[in-house]
Design a protein around this motif. Structure first.
Motif, short mmCIF file in Angstrom:
data_model
loop_
_atom_site.label_atom_id
_atom_site.label_comp_id
_atom_site.label_asym_id
_atom_site.label_seq_id
_atom_site.Cartn_x
_atom_site.Cartn_y
_atom_site.Cartn_z
N ARG A 197 -34.61 4.75 42.93
CA ARG A 197 -33.44 4.76 42.21
C ARG A 197 -32.16 4.37 42.57
O ARG A 197 -31.33 3.35 42.28
N ARG A 228 -30.00 1.03 41.70
CA ARG A 228 -28.42 1.02 41.45
C ARG A 228 -27.48 -0.02 42.42
O ARG A 228 -26.71 -0.60 42.02
N ASP A 277 -25.38 -3.40 41.39
CA ASP A 277 -23.92 -3.39 41.75
C ASP A 277 -23.74 -4.63 42.33
O ASP A 277 -22.72 -5.27 41.91
N SER A 313 -24.17 -2.17 35.93
CA SER A 313 -24.45 -0.89 36.58
C SER A 313 -25.99 -0.38 35.74
O SER A 313 -26.10 -0.85 34.59
N GLU A 337 -28.43 3.27 35.30
CA GLU A 337 -29.05 4.54 35.91
C GLU A 337 -30.48 4.61 35.36
O GLU A 337 -30.90 5.16 34.38
N ASP A 377 -34.22 5.41 34.81
CA ASP A 377 -35.03 6.55 34.49
C ASP A 377 -36.53 6.11 34.72
O ASP A 377 -37.25 6.95 34.42
N SER A 395 -29.84 0.79 24.94
CA SER A 395 -29.83 0.10 26.46
C SER A 395 -29.79 -1.26 26.49
O SER A 395 -28.96 -2.03 26.78
N GLN A 432 -33.48 1.22 32.32
CA GLN A 432 -32.81 2.57 31.68
C GLN A 432 -33.20 2.51 30.22
O GLN A 432 -32.66 1.72 29.55
N ALA A 446 -32.57 8.25 28.70
CA ALA A 446 -31.57 8.28 29.80
C ALA A 446 -30.17 8.08 29.28
O ALA A 446 -29.16 8.75 29.81
N CYS A 447 -29.92 7.31 28.31
CA CYS A 447 -28.58 6.79 27.78
C CYS A 447 -27.99 8.35 27.24
O CYS A 447 -26.98 8.72 27.43
N LEU A 501 -27.11 10.95 29.33
CA LEU A 501 -25.62 10.63 30.27
C LEU A 501 -24.61 11.17 29.25
O LEU A 501 -23.48 11.24 30.00
#
Ligand code: SIN
Ligand code: MN
Length: 213
Positions: free
Chosen positions: A85, A89, A93, A98, A100, A102, A127, A204, A208-209, A212
């Motif tokens: 994970r 990221r 970057d 970005s 996150e 899952d 997403s 993602q 996951a969205c 968050l």
């Protein structure tokens, strides 16, 4: 290197040490308690890879994500390792994006491995609309990766993905067609003692969205 707006190819992103650690992890996972398998897709055809989904399982007959492998053995998808994970990221970057993640689809390609041209569009409308990228990491033999446009018939660029390369497609490139036409056997760095290729794609999903928000 930017391939088109939203798509980035980072050659040799991973050092050989990181490639080796990733290869070892992938090997253990695909032959682990919940092993990789050859999915059969909706039309009845066998895929030309061995697949193992981490975090969430992509069901090859419904094209939906789920917790257990209902299209195969009913086992739960193994968790997404925290270091995987973190890697996803970090790569996103580097592309100014970005994620996150899952879930990760880990595919093993042998000398005959390939994947037809397709879009990654099962992660959910939120997403995808947000342009959250797919982050891809390649380990082992070189692949001839095909990257096209938003329409199947758009021009296609062939990009060699070598061991340690990362590829990111998000933003306006999120739904670009892509695939793998062939693998070049015996091109993996000898330090990996790997025949074939692992590819990891981190995503993602809308689950996951929601978690968050
Ligand atoms: C995929 O599109 O899911 C795999 C791409 C790759 O193997 O490089
Ligand atoms: Mn894909």
């Amino acid at each position: 290197m930017e391939i088109c707006p939203g798509a980035f190819h980072f050659r040799h992103y991973l050092s050989i040490e990181r490639q080796r650690a990733t290869a070892d992890r992938c090997r253990a996972l695909v032959d682990g308690a919940v092993p990789a398998y050859v999915p059969i897709v909706r039309g009845g055809g066998k895929m030309h890879v061995r697949m193992l989904c981490l975090g969430r399982h992509w069901n090859a007959s419904t094209y939906q994500y789920e917790c257990t492998r209902a299209d195969f053995d009913g086992l739960p998808a193994p968790p997404l390792p925290p270091e995987f994970r973190a890697l996803a990221r970090e790569i996103a970057d580097s592309a100014g994006m970005s994620i996150e993640p899952d879930l990760c689809i880990l595919n093993y390609y042998d000398a005959d491995g390939r994947m037809g041209l397709h879009q990654d569009k099962d992660e959910g409308p939120e997403s995808i609309a947000a342009g959250i990228p797919v982050v891809s990491v390649s380990i082992g033999d070189t692949a001839r990766f095909l990257f096209g446009g938003l329409k199947r018939r758009d021009p296609i660029e062939a990009i060699p993905l070598e061991s340690g390369d990362a590829f990111v497609f998000g933003g306006p490139a999120r739904l670009h067609y892509h695939g793998v036409s062939r693998i070049t056997p015996c091109t993996a760095p000898p330090e990996l003692a790997l025949s074939g290729r692992f590819n990891l794609t981190f995503r993602q999903s809308d689950e996951a969205c929601r978690a968050l928000s």
